[in-house]
Motif scaffolding. Structure first.
Motif, PDB file in Angstrom:
ATOM      1  N   ARG A 221     -63.991  15.058 111.470  1.00  0.00           N
ATOM      2  CA  ARG A 221     -62.734  14.723 112.126  1.00  0.00           C
ATOM      3  C   ARG A 221     -61.657  15.712 111.694  1.00  0.00           C
ATOM      4  NH1 ARG A 221     -61.292  10.126 114.635  1.00  0.00           N
ATOM      5  NH2 ARG A 221     -62.839   8.845 113.566  1.00  0.00           N
TER       6      ARG A 221
ATOM      7  N   ILE B 153     -60.704   6.395 120.582  1.00  0.00           N
ATOM      8  CA  ILE B 153     -60.652   6.384 119.122  1.00  0.00           C
ATOM      9  C   ILE B 153     -60.736   4.942 118.646  1.00  0.00           C
ATOM     10  CG2 ILE B 153     -59.338   7.023 117.076  1.00  0.00           C
ATOM     11  CD1 ILE B 153     -57.961   9.170 118.691  1.00  0.00           C
ATOM     12  N   ALA B 154     -61.769   4.627 117.896  1.00  0.00           N
ATOM     13  CA  ALA B 154     -61.969   3.258 117.427  1.00  0.00           C
ATOM     14  C   ALA B 154     -61.010   2.933 116.290  1.00  0.00           C
ATOM     15  CB  ALA B 154     -63.409   3.066 116.963  1.00  0.00           C
TER      16      ALA B 154
ATOM     17  N   ASP C 133     -66.280   6.557 117.840  1.00  0.00           N
ATOM     18  CA  ASP C 133     -65.299   6.876 118.877  1.00  0.00           C
ATOM     19  C   ASP C 133     -66.012   7.104 120.210  1.00  0.00           C
ATOM     20  OD1 ASP C 133     -63.338   6.786 116.944  1.00  0.00           O
ATOM     21  OD2 ASP C 133     -63.257   8.958 116.660  1.00  0.00           O
ATOM     22  N   GLN C 134     -65.211   7.314 121.252  1.00  0.00           N
ATOM     23  CA  GLN C 134     -65.721   7.623 122.597  1.00  0.00           C
ATOM     24  C   GLN C 134     -66.716   6.565 123.075  1.00  0.00           C
ATOM     25  OE1 GLN C 134     -63.906   9.748 123.746  1.00  0.00           O
ATOM     26  NE2 GLN C 134     -63.883  11.744 122.758  1.00  0.00           N
ATOM     27  N   CYS C 135     -66.365   5.303 122.842  1.00  0.00           N
ATOM     28  CA  CYS C 135     -67.263   4.192 123.171  1.00  0.00           C
ATOM     29  C   CYS C 135     -66.931   3.599 124.537  1.00  0.00           C
ATOM     30  CB  CYS C 135     -67.168   3.106 122.106  1.00  0.00           C
ATOM     31  SG  CYS C 135     -68.275   1.711 122.400  1.00  0.00           S
TER      32      CYS C 135
ATOM     33  N   ARG D 100     -59.339  12.101 126.629  1.00  0.00           N
ATOM     34  CA  ARG D 100     -58.730  10.879 126.102  1.00  0.00           C
ATOM     35  C   ARG D 100     -58.871   9.704 127.086  1.00  0.00           C
ATOM     36  NH1 ARG D 100     -58.895  14.030 122.782  1.00  0.00           N
ATOM     37  NH2 ARG D 100     -57.405  14.575 121.152  1.00  0.00           N
TER      38      ARG D 100
ATOM     39  N   PRO E  87     -60.436  12.287 118.460  1.00  0.00           N
ATOM     40  CA  PRO E  87     -61.706  11.548 118.462  1.00  0.00           C
ATOM     41  C   PRO E  87     -62.809  12.332 117.763  1.00  0.00           C
ATOM     42  CG  PRO E  87     -60.712  11.561 120.649  1.00  0.00           C
ATOM     43  CD  PRO E  87     -59.926  12.531 119.816  1.00  0.00           C
ATOM     44  N   ARG E  88     -63.670  11.612 117.090  1.00  0.00           N
ATOM     45  CA  ARG E  88     -64.810  12.236 116.422  1.00  0.00           C
ATOM     46  C   ARG E  88     -65.956  12.334 117.430  1.00  0.00           C
ATOM     47  NH1 ARG E  88     -67.262  10.371 110.548  1.00  0.00           N
ATOM     48  NH2 ARG E  88     -68.029  12.423 109.918  1.00  0.00           N
TER      49      ARG E  88
END
Length: 209
Positions: A157, A18-19, A25-27, A93, A163-164
């Motif tokens: 979201r 989660i940014a 997100d999910q980076c 996560r 997380p998106r």
């Protein structure tokens, strides 16, 4: 006695589910600490918030890090947005990452990051999908590069701590060749406006002469 410092690992990986800054997100980011440019192939083992592996979840990268499709420049980094599908996909996560392979490639180290952003009709950067009319690309390096660009649509979201996820990713049909120290705009069809929330890109083996 002074403790001897460990030399840096050839490749370092970080994952952010989660940014905190409002970005995607999910980076996942993989950093190349060597003097050789490569095309890495990554393997993923997703886990939930309790550290339990999710064996039925399939993990892919929008920028193709799971398939060895992207260039990781010497001394640089490769950013990818992970997509999760299958039972438990919304529970991811943590991700355990394995470097399954790294094909060496003749590509110069970047002196400046190549950027690609959403722009409006006034050619100004925008984060509003309804104003997303084109992609502004800048290559400040003293050599040409080739980019592969994808448009990303996100799920709504549900919760702030959720997380998106990427709902859809569409890659442009043609890679973009950028001359040295140049900028370029790719205008999108009218029907695309409002459908995508962000744009991502990665380097591919250069075709620019």
């Amino acid at each position: 006695m002074r403790r001897r410092q460990r030399p840096p690992q050839p490749f370092a990986v970080s994952y952010v589910p989660i940014a905190a800054d409002g970005s995607l997100d999910q980076c996942l980011t993989i950093t190349n600490n060597t003097e050789v440019s490569v095309m890495p192939t990554l393997r993923f083992r997703p886990h939930n918030m309790y550290g339990i592996e999710l064996p039925h979840v399939t993990t892919r990268g929008v920028n193709g890090s799971h398939a060895g499709c992207a260039v990781l420049p010497a001394g640089g980094s490769l950013r990818d947005i992970l997509r999760f599908d299958g039972q438990g996909a919304d529970q991811v996560r943590h991700v355990q990452v394995e470097l399954a392979g790294a094909e060496e490639i003749d590509h110069p180290a970047l002196e400046h990051e190549v950027t690609a952003v959403m722009i409006d009709l006034d050619q100004k950067a925008t984060a509003d999908p309804d104003q997303f009319w084109g992609i502004g690309i800048v290559n400040a390096n003293p050599f040409g590069v080739t980019l592969r660009i994808s448009l990303v649509a996100l799920e709504e979201r549900v919760r702030r701590d959720q997380p998106r996820q990427v709902a859809e990713a569409v890659t442009l049909q043609e890679d973009v060749d950028m001359a040295s120290e140049s900028n370029h705009i790719v205008w999108l069809p009218d029907e695309v406006r409002g459908q995508f929330h962000d744009v991502v890109h990665h380097l591919v083996p250069p075709t620019y002469a």
